[in-house]
Scaffold this motif. Structure first.
Motif, short mmCIF file in Angstrom:
data_model
loop_
_atom_site.label_atom_id
_atom_site.label_comp_id
_atom_site.label_asym_id
_atom_site.label_seq_id
_atom_site.Cartn_x
_atom_site.Cartn_y
_atom_site.Cartn_z
N UNK A 187 0.91 -1.10 -0.02
CA UNK A 187 -0.16 -0.02 0.09
C UNK A 187 0.77 1.29 0.11
N UNK A 188 0.45 2.17 -0.88
CA UNK A 188 1.11 3.44 -0.88
C UNK A 188 -0.01 4.64 -0.74
N UNK A 189 0.43 5.53 0.36
CA UNK A 189 -0.61 6.69 0.40
C UNK A 189 -0.06 7.97 0.40
N UNK A 190 -0.30 8.86 -0.49
CA UNK A 190 0.34 10.21 -0.41
C UNK A 190 -0.91 11.24 -0.43
N UNK A 191 -0.56 12.38 0.30
CA UNK A 191 -1.55 13.28 0.49
C UNK A 191 -0.78 14.76 0.34
N UNK A 192 -1.16 15.54 -0.37
CA UNK A 192 -0.89 17.09 -0.31
C UNK A 192 -2.13 17.80 -0.28
N UNK A 193 -1.80 19.20 -0.26
CA UNK A 193 -2.92 20.10 -0.04
C UNK A 193 -4.40 20.00 -0.83
N UNK A 194 -4.03 19.49 -2.11
CA UNK A 194 -5.22 19.37 -2.90
C UNK A 194 -5.60 17.94 -3.30
N UNK A 195 -4.92 17.00 -3.06
CA UNK A 195 -5.11 15.66 -3.55
C UNK A 195 -4.57 14.54 -2.72
N UNK A 196 -5.24 13.45 -2.81
CA UNK A 196 -4.69 12.34 -2.12
C UNK A 196 -4.39 11.03 -3.28
N UNK A 197 -3.51 10.37 -3.12
CA UNK A 197 -3.50 9.28 -3.91
C UNK A 197 -3.21 7.86 -3.15
N UNK A 198 -4.01 6.90 -3.37
CA UNK A 198 -3.85 5.54 -2.76
C UNK A 198 -3.52 4.80 -3.70
N UNK A 199 -2.65 3.73 -3.55
CA UNK A 199 -2.06 2.78 -4.58
C UNK A 199 -2.03 1.55 -3.86
N UNK A 200 -2.92 0.29 -4.38
CA UNK A 200 -2.72 -0.88 -3.63
C UNK A 200 -2.02 -1.85 -4.91
N UNK A 201 -0.76 -2.56 -4.52
CA UNK A 201 -0.46 -3.58 -5.46
C UNK A 201 -0.67 -5.04 -4.73
N UNK A 202 -1.28 -5.73 -5.43
CA UNK A 202 -1.65 -7.09 -4.99
C UNK A 202 -1.13 -8.25 -5.80
N UNK A 203 -0.19 -9.00 -5.47
CA UNK A 203 0.06 -10.25 -6.22
C UNK A 203 -0.70 -11.31 -5.67
#
Lengths: 89, 89
Positions: free
Chosen positions: B65-81
């Protein structure tokens, strides 16, 4: 693999045109080793939308769906413009 | 906006190294017009995972799982094998 960087850069570029819009974008990519199995992505899409609607109001007219498939992968893209009234609380 | 093209191109490049692996990759991006509201992406992530597990076996060790956040957006990334044994049918 830097995909997140590519994704982020692409969004930064596009962002200036759509300032102050609540927007959700969902990409689901499935690398398929077993091509003879039926795809579950279309069903998954419905269920993911149902989950999202627990958190925010989603006007079905504001959802655009893109689905692509080739021999080894499928990609499902959902673009959702959220109403200005915002979340369900 | 061509995001899907970028995404696809990036995956094509990375694909040769991971042939014949069942893999799911999920990106959720949220453009936030109302920054004072609490984020629901972490909860959304849990629910999306729960939905996916209805269709395929997911070993929680195989989820990154990768989660990033700044003032205007969030991005969540899931990588599943996914396990080679494949889907739940």
């Amino acid at each position: 693999m830097g995909l997140l960087d590519v994704f982020r850069a692409s969004r930064k570029k596009a962002g200036s045109a759509s300032l102050a819009k609540e927007r959700l974008q969902i990409l689901v990519a499935h690398d398929r080793a077993f091509r003879n199995r039926p795809s579950y992505l279309p069903k998954l899409q419905q269920e993911i939308l149902a989950v999202i609607r627990k958190y925010v109001e989603v006007d079905m007219d504001a959802v655009s769906v893109n689905y692509e498939q080739d021999e080894t992968q499928e990609i499902l893209e959902l673009n959702i413009v959220l109403p200005d009234s915002g979340g369900r609380g």
